[in-house]
Design a protein around this motif. Structure first.
Motif, PDB file in Angstrom:
ATOM      1  N   SER A 119     -13.291   1.216  17.904  1.00  0.00           N
ATOM      2  CA  SER A 119     -14.016   1.570  16.687  1.00  0.00           C
ATOM      3  C   SER A 119     -15.113   0.566  16.375  1.00  0.00           C
ATOM      4  CB  SER A 119     -13.045   1.663  15.501  1.00  0.00           C
ATOM      5  OG  SER A 119     -12.418   0.421  15.276  1.00  0.00           O
ATOM      6  N   ARG A 120     -14.934  -0.697  16.810  1.00  0.00           N
ATOM      7  CA  ARG A 120     -15.959  -1.700  16.545  1.00  0.00           C
ATOM      8  C   ARG A 120     -17.256  -1.367  17.283  1.00  0.00           C
ATOM      9  NH1 ARG A 120     -14.077  -7.698  17.436  1.00  0.00           N
ATOM     10  NH2 ARG A 120     -12.662  -6.996  15.810  1.00  0.00           N
ATOM     11  N   SER A 121     -17.167  -0.975  18.556  1.00  0.00           N
ATOM     12  CA  SER A 121     -18.368  -0.600  19.297  1.00  0.00           C
ATOM     13  C   SER A 121     -18.982   0.669  18.737  1.00  0.00           C
ATOM     14  CB  SER A 121     -18.059  -0.448  20.785  1.00  0.00           C
ATOM     15  OG  SER A 121     -17.130   0.609  20.992  1.00  0.00           O
ATOM     16  N   TYR A 122     -18.121   1.574  18.263  1.00  0.00           N
ATOM     17  CA  TYR A 122     -18.621   2.803  17.644  1.00  0.00           C
ATOM     18  C   TYR A 122     -19.397   2.480  16.375  1.00  0.00           C
ATOM     19  CZ  TYR A 122     -18.535   7.247  15.119  1.00  0.00           C
ATOM     20  OH  TYR A 122     -18.893   8.369  14.416  1.00  0.00           O
ATOM     21  N   ASP A 123     -18.862   1.579  15.556  1.00  0.00           N
ATOM     22  CA  ASP A 123     -19.546   1.190  14.319  1.00  0.00           C
ATOM     23  C   ASP A 123     -20.877   0.507  14.621  1.00  0.00           C
ATOM     24  OD1 ASP A 123     -17.500   2.217  12.808  1.00  0.00           O
ATOM     25  OD2 ASP A 123     -16.492   0.294  12.505  1.00  0.00           O
ATOM     26  N   ALA A 124     -20.897  -0.332  15.657  1.00  0.00           N
ATOM     27  CA  ALA A 124     -22.146  -1.007  16.023  1.00  0.00           C
ATOM     28  C   ALA A 124     -23.192  -0.001  16.462  1.00  0.00           C
ATOM     29  CB  ALA A 124     -21.881  -2.022  17.130  1.00  0.00           C
ATOM     30  N   ARG A 125     -22.749   1.008  17.221  1.00  0.00           N
ATOM     31  CA  ARG A 125     -23.682   2.040  17.661  1.00  0.00           C
ATOM     32  C   ARG A 125     -24.208   2.839  16.476  1.00  0.00           C
ATOM     33  NH1 ARG A 125     -20.598   4.275  20.901  1.00  0.00           N
ATOM     34  NH2 ARG A 125     -19.999   6.177  19.782  1.00  0.00           N
ATOM     35  N   ARG A 126     -23.345   3.148  15.515  1.00  0.00           N
ATOM     36  CA  ARG A 126     -23.781   3.861  14.329  1.00  0.00           C
ATOM     37  C   ARG A 126     -24.799   3.039  13.535  1.00  0.00           C
ATOM     38  NH1 ARG A 126     -20.593   7.887  12.050  1.00  0.00           N
ATOM     39  NH2 ARG A 126     -22.193   7.858  10.417  1.00  0.00           N
ATOM     40  N   ARG A 127     -24.581   1.729  13.442  1.00  0.00           N
ATOM     41  CA  ARG A 127     -25.525   0.875  12.719  1.00  0.00           C
ATOM     42  C   ARG A 127     -26.874   0.844  13.427  1.00  0.00           C
ATOM     43  NH1 ARG A 127     -20.900  -2.385  12.036  1.00  0.00           N
ATOM     44  NH2 ARG A 127     -21.532  -3.732  13.774  1.00  0.00           N
ATOM     45  N   GLN A 128     -26.846   0.773  14.753  1.00  0.00           N
ATOM     46  CA  GLN A 128     -28.092   0.777  15.522  1.00  0.00           C
ATOM     47  C   GLN A 128     -28.844   2.094  15.340  1.00  0.00           C
ATOM     48  OE1 GLN A 128     -26.746  -0.037  19.499  1.00  0.00           O
ATOM     49  NE2 GLN A 128     -26.529  -2.236  19.145  1.00  0.00           N
ATOM     50  N   GLU A 129     -28.111   3.193  15.364  1.00  0.00           N
ATOM     51  CA  GLU A 129     -28.747   4.496  15.180  1.00  0.00           C
ATOM     52  C   GLU A 129     -29.344   4.621  13.776  1.00  0.00           C
ATOM     53  OE1 GLU A 129     -25.562   7.149  16.045  1.00  0.00           O
ATOM     54  OE2 GLU A 129     -25.799   7.006  18.235  1.00  0.00           O
ATOM     55  N   ALA A 130     -28.608   4.130  12.772  1.00  0.00           N
ATOM     56  CA  ALA A 130     -29.115   4.189  11.396  1.00  0.00           C
ATOM     57  C   ALA A 130     -30.359   3.329  11.242  1.00  0.00           C
ATOM     58  CB  ALA A 130     -28.029   3.734  10.424  1.00  0.00           C
ATOM     59  N   ALA A 131     -30.355   2.156  11.890  1.00  0.00           N
ATOM     60  CA  ALA A 131     -31.525   1.275  11.807  1.00  0.00           C
ATOM     61  C   ALA A 131     -32.725   1.905  12.488  1.00  0.00           C
ATOM     62  CB  ALA A 131     -31.206  -0.078  12.434  1.00  0.00           C
ATOM     63  N   GLU A 132     -32.515   2.581  13.614  1.00  0.00           N
ATOM     64  CA  GLU A 132     -33.616   3.225  14.317  1.00  0.00           C
ATOM     65  C   GLU A 132     -34.170   4.396  13.503  1.00  0.00           C
ATOM     66  OE1 GLU A 132     -36.539   4.079  17.013  1.00  0.00           O
ATOM     67  OE2 GLU A 132     -35.291   2.277  16.788  1.00  0.00           O
ATOM     68  N   GLU A 133     -33.291   5.153  12.859  1.00  0.00           N
ATOM     69  CA  GLU A 133     -33.758   6.239  11.996  1.00  0.00           C
ATOM     70  C   GLU A 133     -34.554   5.696  10.825  1.00  0.00           C
ATOM     71  OE1 GLU A 133     -33.678   9.570  12.337  1.00  0.00           O
ATOM     72  OE2 GLU A 133     -32.988   9.093  14.356  1.00  0.00           O
TER      73      GLU A 133
END
Length: 220
Positions: free
Chosen positions: A12-26
């Motif tokens: 879940s930690r890597s999933y959360d990091a990926r979600r944060r990266q996607e949100a930052a890119e958006e």
């Protein structure tokens, strides 16, 4: 903290990091879109970081951290424009065309299509930079010098590539060819024919393709 497997962090930690990266890119995309709209509607001087942040739904700190302020934003939207309308970056597609096209007149037509695609995106931002530089803004004056030099270096690269293919009129130097490319990609020429005279981007690109062919290719 959740359990680990063989010392590895929870998935879940890597999933959360990926979600944060996607949100930052958006958020970054929203900032660029809002910046472009506001700068072109209001001009460089009247557009504020606060207004861009409100329009994009981000904090001012996000913009300063990611772009360094208004000059960085303008450079970013200009560089985004040069990528083209979608798909692989325009420079990548242009290099592929120069390497693979066997008919020199078809190559000039492809150049015209690239000009028709990129000019409506990049030229208005270039003109924004030019006008802000003319008003005395030192950041924009420096950016204007940079983008002019970068465009010329790209045209020099194009000139060397087409000369190697042996497509061009005998006797042309790389500097002469680069100057023709530089003229045909001029935002000021786009301003004159499209913004002032009402040409379509497609007509402008066709005209530039014919101009390139007339000045660079051997007579039929």
């Amino acid at each position: 903290m959740g359990p680990t497997v063989n010392g590895a962090p929870p998935r879940s930690r890597s999933y959360d990091a990926r979600r944060r990266q996607e949100a930052a890119e958006e958020a970054r995309k929203r900032v660029l879109a809002s910046s472009r709209a506001l700068f072109l509607a209001q001009g460089y001087g009247r557009t504020t970081i606060a207004a861009i942040a409100r329009a994009a739904g981000v904090s001012k700190e996000f913009i300063y951290k990611g772009f360094g302020g208004k000059p960085g934003l303008v450079r970013a939207i200009f560089e985004q424009s040069l990528l083209g309308a979608g798909g692989p970056p325009a420079e990548e597609r242009s290099d592929r065309a120069k390497a693979t096209t066997t008919d020199p007149r078809e190559l000039m037509e492809q150049f015209g299509r690239f000009i028709a695609e990129i000019s409506p995106l990049g030229s208005p931002v270039y003109l924004l930079i030019r006008d802000a530089a003319a008003s005395g803004d030192q950041d924009m004056l420096g950016l204007l010098r940079d983008v002019d030099d970068e465009r010329y270096q790209r045209m020099l690269h194009n000139a060397r590539q087409v000369l190697v293919r042996g497509f061009l009129r005998p006797g042309l130097t790389v500097d002469e060819v680069a100057d023709v490319f530089f003229m045909c990609t001029s935002p000021e020429l786009y301003e004159t024919l499209v913004l002032k005279r009402g040409w379509s981007a497609e007509r402008f690109g066709t005209f530039m393709a014919r101009t390139l062919a007339a000045n660079l290719l051997p007579d039929r």
